[in-house]
Enzyme design. Structure first.
Site, short mmCIF file in Angstrom:
data_model
loop_
_atom_site.label_atom_id
_atom_site.label_comp_id
_atom_site.label_asym_id
_atom_site.label_seq_id
_atom_site.Cartn_x
_atom_site.Cartn_y
_atom_site.Cartn_z
N HIS A 201 -0.77 4.56 7.48
CA HIS A 201 0.07 5.06 6.39
C HIS A 201 0.56 6.48 6.66
O HIS A 201 -0.14 7.28 7.27
CB HIS A 201 -0.70 5.00 5.07
N ASP B 39 -3.49 8.31 7.70
CA ASP B 39 -4.55 7.52 8.33
C ASP B 39 -3.93 6.82 9.52
O ASP B 39 -2.87 7.23 10.00
CB ASP B 39 -5.24 6.59 7.32
N SER C 289 0.80 -1.23 0.00
CA SER C 289 0.00 0.00 0.00
C SER C 289 0.83 1.28 0.00
O SER C 289 0.41 2.28 -0.57
CB SER C 289 -0.96 0.01 1.19
#
Length: 378
Positions: free
Chosen positions: A345, A342, A47
């Site tokens: 991340h 978030d 990610s």
């Protein structure tokens, strides 16, 4: 994208990056290769590097909704798991690319220029094929290599069926590889869903994981011509707000992080550094470098510019124990002051710090045996 490309062989250098959202458009035109340090840039990861490959997959691990991308030059969600640019976006700028490297998903049948590189990274993916399966579809490292095989075949076709020319071309490219995070957070430390923590001790798991990674990296070298590879280590995962919240708020000794997770991560990182030595010693013309993300993050978290280091900028559910931003909710206004975007991340500001120190090492421990700028010029 206007940045300098100077490398200092003494491992630290001074360079200026214009950190301006409005002053750096993403663009979609063909770039002038003469402004690039390398002809192409290929990206494998999860990610932190994903730029849209998960958008059309049946998965919970996707970021193609607001407020993701609020600060991205294109001004909207692209599938990047941040408020703006990723680590590899910044590195592509430093390498002199006029455009960001396209996602693998966007190149399928689109005529996108694959000769400058492709980003295969997929949120939730890992070195191990089962990693992240509880969240839905994802493209593991093995799957990313399969996608790269298709790209290489297309490049051979573009170069007139000349495999030798394609090999020489691919030898000059930079390859960024950053997996392993989910093999811990979405595998080893989810014992109700995965058996790995019952089968392996942390030491043994790091060995097994590094061995599998080694085979995959050797495939990239042997089958697809990769010679210049930047291997990104893992960050201190035990400090992420979602990990801390899921483990009762940190360690019993008063640490702000979950120390046993960070300890396991460091065992694996040690194996990665050893792996770089092994690959460079055993593979002809191989130039693998290790990027010490753990140390960079551990130091950067104390930078005065980061005023909030233990909470996400965007609203997240269940007191941070969930990871992703709540859809269409308003994030914090001072995003450059937040370490995390978030609950897992990094913010664009943190990504920039990591990218800068990966590209031009500011400390002898940032990269090994040299930084990405030197890698590009070797």
């Amino acid at each position: 994208m206007k940045v300098s490309h100077h490398c200092n062989p003494a491992k630290s250098c001074f360079f200026f990056v214009l950190f301006s959202i409005s002053g750096s458009g993403s663009g979609h035109g063909r770039q002038d290769i003469h402004g690039q340090l390398v002809p192409c840039f290929f990206i494998f990861g999860a990610s932190s590097f994903d730029n849209g490959n998960n958008n059309d997959l049946r998965t919970l691990a996707k970021a193609n909704y607001r407020p993701y991308g609020i600060d991205f030059p294109a001004a909207g969600p692209t599938g990047r798991f941040s408020n703006g640019r990723s680590i590899v976006d910044f590195i592509s700028e430093f390498l002199g690319f006029d455009d960001y490297i396209p996602s693998s998903a966007s190149t399928v049948g689109s005529g996108e220029d694959i000769l400058k590189g492709v980003n295969y990274a997929s949120g939730g993916s890992g070195i191990r094929p089962e990693t992240g399966q509880h969240a839905g579809a994802r493209i593991s490292m093995d799957g990313q290599l399969q996608n790269h095989q298709t790209t290489v075949s297309n490049i051979i076709n573009r170069l007139g069926q000349n495999e030798s020319a394609a090999k020489d071309y691919l030898n000059k490219c930079i390859y960024a590889v950053g997996l392993g995070t989910n093999d811990y957070t979405s595998n080893y430390y989810l014992p109700l869903l995965y058996s790995t923590s019952r089968v392996y001790t942390p030491d043994r798991y790091a060995i097994v994981l590094a061995q599998q990674y080694s085979r995959q990296l050797q495939t990239l070298y042997t089958n697809y011509g990769a010679r210049k590879v930047a291997l990104f280590g893992l960050a201190p995962l035990g400090c992420a707000p979602s990990v801390v919240a899921s483990n009762g708020g940190g360690a019993a000794n008063g640490s702000a992080c979950v120390d046993y997770i960070n300890d396991a991560v460091q065992i694996f990182n040690g194996r990665l550094k050893m792996l770089v030595d092994e690959l460079n010693g055993n593979l002809t013309d191989a130039k693998f470098v290790y990027v010490n993300v753990y140390n960079m993050v551990s130091e950067a978290i104390s930078y005065p510019s980061f005023r909030v280091v233990d909470a996400p900028c965007c609203p997240v559910g269940r007191n941070y124990s969930l990871i992703l931003c709540n859809m269409n909710q308003t994030p914090c206004p001072n995003r450059d002051e937040y370490f995390y975007w978030d609950a897992f991340h990094f913010s664009e500001a943190t990504n920039l710090v990591i990218a800068r120190r990966s590209y031009n090492a500011q400390s002898p421990t940032d990269t090994y045996p040299f930084d990405i700028c030197q890698l590009a010029k070797t």
